[in-house]
Design a protein around this motif. Sequence first.
Motif, PDB file in Angstrom:
ATOM      1  N   SER A  58       0.794  -0.965   0.007  1.00 55.46           N
ATOM      2  CA  SER A  58       0.081   0.108   0.093  1.00 55.46           C
ATOM      3  C   SER A  58       1.035   1.259   0.093  1.00 55.46           C
ATOM      4  CB  SER A  58      -0.916  -0.011   1.304  1.00 55.46           C
ATOM      5  OG  SER A  58      -0.052   0.083   2.425  1.00 55.46           O
ATOM      6  N   GLN A 123      -0.987  -1.982  -3.647  1.00 54.21           N
ATOM      7  CA  GLN A 123      -2.239  -2.462  -3.237  1.00 54.21           C
ATOM      8  C   GLN A 123      -3.331  -1.763  -3.976  1.00 54.21           C
ATOM      9  OE1 GLN A 123      -4.350  -1.613   0.330  1.00 54.21           O
ATOM     10  NE2 GLN A 123      -3.539  -3.469   0.896  1.00 54.21           N
ATOM     11  N   GLU A 124      -3.149  -0.458  -3.932  1.00 60.78           N
ATOM     12  CA  GLU A 124      -4.427   0.523  -4.399  1.00 60.78           C
ATOM     13  C   GLU A 124      -4.718   0.235  -5.793  1.00 60.78           C
ATOM     14  OE1 GLU A 124      -2.376   2.508  -0.921  1.00 60.78           O
ATOM     15  OE2 GLU A 124      -1.643   1.498  -2.798  1.00 60.78           O
ATOM     16  N   TYR A 127      -6.507  -3.360  -6.710  1.00 57.70           N
ATOM     17  CA  TYR A 127      -7.644  -3.675  -6.177  1.00 57.70           C
ATOM     18  C   TYR A 127      -8.772  -2.275  -6.939  1.00 57.70           C
ATOM     19  CZ  TYR A 127      -7.030  -7.304  -2.998  1.00 57.70           C
ATOM     20  OH  TYR A 127      -6.597  -8.565  -2.258  1.00 57.70           O
ATOM     21  N   ASP A 128      -8.078  -1.204  -7.034  1.00 59.07           N
ATOM     22  CA  ASP A 128      -9.079  -0.013  -7.621  1.00 59.07           C
ATOM     23  C   ASP A 128      -8.567  -0.037  -8.823  1.00 59.07           C
ATOM     24  OD1 ASP A 128      -9.953  -0.064  -5.098  1.00 59.07           O
ATOM     25  OD2 ASP A 128      -8.533   1.468  -4.377  1.00 59.07           O
ATOM     26  N   LEU A 131      -4.578   5.187  -8.643  1.00 58.64           N
ATOM     27  CA  LEU A 131      -4.235   5.774  -7.205  1.00 58.64           C
ATOM     28  C   LEU A 131      -5.145   6.917  -7.178  1.00 58.64           C
ATOM     29  CD1 LEU A 131      -0.278   5.694  -7.307  1.00 58.64           C
ATOM     30  CD2 LEU A 131      -1.885   4.400  -5.779  1.00 58.64           C
ATOM     31  N   ASN A 132      -5.784   7.173  -6.278  1.00 60.21           N
ATOM     32  CA  ASN A 132      -6.641   8.360  -5.651  1.00 60.21           C
ATOM     33  C   ASN A 132      -5.481   9.634  -5.783  1.00 60.21           C
ATOM     34  OD1 ASN A 132      -7.673  10.466  -4.239  1.00 60.21           O
ATOM     35  ND2 ASN A 132      -8.969   8.825  -3.315  1.00 60.21           N
ATOM     36  N   LEU A 135      -4.475  11.068  -2.537  1.00 52.11           N
ATOM     37  CA  LEU A 135      -3.613  10.414  -1.790  1.00 52.11           C
ATOM     38  C   LEU A 135      -2.044  10.503  -2.437  1.00 52.11           C
ATOM     39  CD1 LEU A 135      -3.120   7.736   0.320  1.00 52.11           C
ATOM     40  CD2 LEU A 135      -2.972   6.337  -1.733  1.00 52.11           C
ATOM     41  N   LYS A 300     -10.580  -3.516   4.845  1.00 47.88           N
ATOM     42  CA  LYS A 300     -10.722  -2.677   3.729  1.00 47.88           C
ATOM     43  C   LYS A 300      -9.357  -2.539   3.266  1.00 47.88           C
ATOM     44  CE  LYS A 300     -14.783  -0.178   5.247  1.00 47.88           C
ATOM     45  NZ  LYS A 300     -15.395   1.121   5.545  1.00 47.88           N
ATOM     46  N   GLY A 301      -8.231  -2.587   4.254  1.00 44.07           N
ATOM     47  CA  GLY A 301      -7.011  -2.154   3.631  1.00 44.07           C
ATOM     48  C   GLY A 301      -6.135  -3.590   3.788  1.00 44.07           C
TER      49      GLY A 301
END
Length: 311
Positions: A58, A123-124, A127-128, A131-132, A135, A300-301
């Motif tokens: 992460s 990790q982000e 799964y997503d 990247l946000n 963030l 969640k994480g």
Amino acid sequence: MFEITPYPTFSWSFSRHKSLTSCSRKYGYEYYFAHNGWLSYNVEPFHQHVYRLKKLQSMPILFGQIVHHLIEQTITSYIQTGQVASVAELVNRARGQLNAAFIDSTRHVDLWRQKPNKFYMMQEIYYDGRLNPELVHDYKERLEAVFENFLQSETLQQITADTGSLRIGEPEQFRSMKIVDTQVFVVMDFHYYDDMKDKWIIIDWKTGGESEDDRQQLALYAYYIQQKYDVALEQIDVYNEYLLTGQRKKYSYTTFDIDNILHTFQRSVLEMKKYQADIFTNEPVDFEDFEKTSDAWRCKGCNYKELCSQF
């Protein structure tokens, strides 16, 4: 010589203890079912899958690892050359490593799947798919702050002012000791002995906020130094350097503190042994016996949430 074994060797560490207390299913993935997952043959795909997920990083974890590594390099370089890198140099190196992780995670996915210990996967992104932006912006801003605070830290000032009277220990090296019959692993960020003060100094760099676990974890480090060098607790000073804020926190330990961490260790080992089907080989109990946590917020994480949704 490295030997392939059907089951991992049993040992204890504070991070292993925290993993078990947060979720025994995660503990099973981390310390049993990822075992041999790095092999490309004679291993079940399930173990390879678990190992890949174990290697996910992460943003907070990756950020902390990069900062710790650059701090280690900076101190080592100063001892060898007498020169200290600038904030700009450290920030540029960190950005380069973060960019490399992003490139691996987006362009080298197949290579990561084949060799997850050789390539990054954030990790982000796993799964997503992205990247946000908030963030990314947050951690870009943190870079300059953590390196400025490191270069201005009391620890670095002492190192650069008193190198002649300090015996510097190798940073970030795996160390271990035996407590009863259990191998206990200790990974200290940095430690040294000050001849002038007759003190052992332990430093733990933190890139995040303060945690209620900090004091107990550092008590284990103090116990390690006490046992290895046969010194009194009064000769050991322990510090957290919180790099995001520039704050420094000192800990002094008594025999009560040491008794407390040893009690935690004993209870933790007993709990871990419940998940051994065979205490001699460290064969684990059945997968289903590693219970999932009831605290949904922990999932969640978690690196392994993909697998938990399947079982």
